[in-house]
Design a protein around this motif. Structure first.
Motif, mmCIF file in Angstrom:
data_model
loop_
_atom_site.group_PDB
_atom_site.id
_atom_site.type_symbol
_atom_site.label_atom_id
_atom_site.label_comp_id
_atom_site.label_asym_id
_atom_site.label_seq_id
_atom_site.Cartn_x
_atom_site.Cartn_y
_atom_site.Cartn_z
ATOM 1 N N ASP A 1 9.162 -35.221 -52.231
ATOM 2 C CA ASP A 1 10.070 -34.104 -52.467
ATOM 3 C C ASP A 1 9.328 -32.880 -53.002
ATOM 4 O O ASP A 1 9.706 -31.735 -52.713
ATOM 5 N N VAL B 1 16.112 -30.940 -53.430
ATOM 6 C CA VAL B 1 15.387 -30.400 -52.278
ATOM 7 C C VAL B 1 16.403 -30.084 -51.197
ATOM 8 O O VAL B 1 17.225 -30.919 -50.827
ATOM 9 N N GLN C 1 7.884 -31.153 -50.072
ATOM 10 C CA GLN C 1 9.004 -30.498 -49.386
ATOM 11 C C GLN C 1 9.446 -29.252 -50.165
ATOM 12 O O GLN C 1 9.734 -28.207 -49.575
ATOM 13 N N ARG D 1 15.755 -31.961 -47.363
ATOM 14 C CA ARG D 1 15.273 -33.348 -47.337
ATOM 15 C C ARG D 1 15.956 -34.105 -46.188
ATOM 16 O O ARG D 1 17.179 -34.109 -46.090
#
Length: 367
Positions: free
Chosen positions: A294, A184, A297, A187
């Motif tokens: 995640d 990601v 995200q 993050r």
């Protein structure tokens, strides 16, 4: 490391015993006034033509206004607990849902449906429900309320209903996640630190769990041999008149050692092994929670990239991105709060558990 430094910095005037050490760690903030009390007890075996299973009585006492009564009594089987856990994960993908004991038990420890197995599972199910009841968010989940209050036929009817909005949202997140590959991009550092912490924690708690089981097995085997060793001296004393008293004394001593060892093993099986294994399961749950965060995200990142590449209408994407930003923020805040709460509980459980083991060892060697 910080905890070890704290222990070593105790004043010399303070008696360094396991009890005094654990008292240093008691949290200042006492639990809030509880309004929901749950007990899991009275296991019953059910044998049908298709299967054999155990049900447990779940008694709930509450003073909450949203409940129609102040006391409920229902019977639930393991599959019902599993359904509840799945519903909580669907509704709260970035909260830390307490673990359930596995459906299948570790080979060689206890026999399936033995009294020991049933009692171990009952305790774990009791802890599972009470951890949910003590959670500031999960305790107000509608499926949790239904689990505690609905009769068997009502719960069965409720289970047959199609997946709700939250469940469909969870499926959407999983679908998007399958298309998001690689790390990601955006993050926050906090969640990278959490992920690193959990990788290390998982390795260490799994190792502790294996060592504890090995110790328990070795002690059980040793105790079984000692139980055979004592009577041999008693039999021997019958044919050795001159040293009969000494041989009987040794037999008596071995018997006392066996009893002391059985108490020590009971302490391991009741206090150490369940706690360590619960946190093995927690480590898996937390890794899953971090992955779900995640995924949310990743969904946001993919939309932002698509907008930057002008692949579609900007206004439409801007609105979707705004909603996803809110979703990510809610997920982050939920996980942050739950992480701090879980970590505090974990540290307290570990300290009290290992202190209990130390005190049991002291008593064993004194005896």
């Amino acid at each position: 490391e910080a905890s070890l430094a704290e222990v070593n910095s105790f004043s010399p005037s303070v008696p360094i015993s396991p009890s005094s050490m654990i008292n240093q760690y008691k949290f200042e903030d006492g639990p809030e006034l509880r309004d929901l009390f749950i007990t899991v007890d009275d296991p019953e075996s059910h044998i049908t033509a298709i299967e054999t299973f155990i049900t447990y009585r779940v008694v709930t006492k509450t003073s909450r206004g949203e409940f129609d009564s102040s006391e409920y009594e229902v019977r639930r089987r393991y599959q019902d607990f599993l359904w509840l856990k799945n519903k909580l994960e669907e509704a709260h993908p970035t909260l830390i849902i307490p673990p359930l004991p596995e459906k299948f038990i570790m080979k060689g420890m206890v026999e399936r449906f033995s009294d020991e197995f049933i009692e171990t599972r009952r305790k774990a199910l009791h802890k599972f429900l009470n951890r949910i009841a003590d959670h500031p968010t999960l305790t107000f989940n509608e499926d949790f309320k239904i689990f505690l209050t609905a009769q068997a036929w009502e719960l069965s009817s409720h289970k047959k209903q199609g997946p709700g909005l939250l469940s469909r949202m969870g499926q959407t997140v999983r679908a998007v996640a399958s298309s998001v590959r690689g790390a990601v991009k955006n993050r926050p550092e906090m969640f990278t630190e959490m992920s690193n912490y959990m990788e290390t924690f998982s390795q260490k708690i799994n190792l502790l769990d294996k060592i504890a089981h090995r110790i328990y097995k070795e002690e059980r085997d040793y105790c079984n041999e000692m139980k055979e060793y004592g009577p041999i001296h008693t039999l021997w004393s019958a044919s050795e008149e001159d040293i009969a008293d000494s041989l009987k004394g040794i037999a008596s001593c071995i018997d006392r050692c066996c009893k002391a060892m059985e108490k020590r093993m009971a302490g391991l099986s009741e206090n150490l092994l369940p706690i360590l294994h619960e946190y093995v399961l927690y480590s898996e749950i937390l890794m899953g929670v971090l992955k779900r965060r995640d995924q949310i995200q990743g969904e946001l990142d993919s939309k932002v990239d698509a907008l930057a590449n002008k692949k579609t209408e900007k206004d439409l994407f801007s609105e979707e991105i705004g909603k996803l930003e809110d979703k990510v923020e809610r997920a982050n805040n939920a996980l942050k709060a739950d992480w701090d709460r879980w970590k505090q509980n974990m540290q307290w459980d570990m300290r009290s558990t290992f202190t209990n083991v130390a005190e049991n060892n002291l008593r064993f060697y004194e005896e």
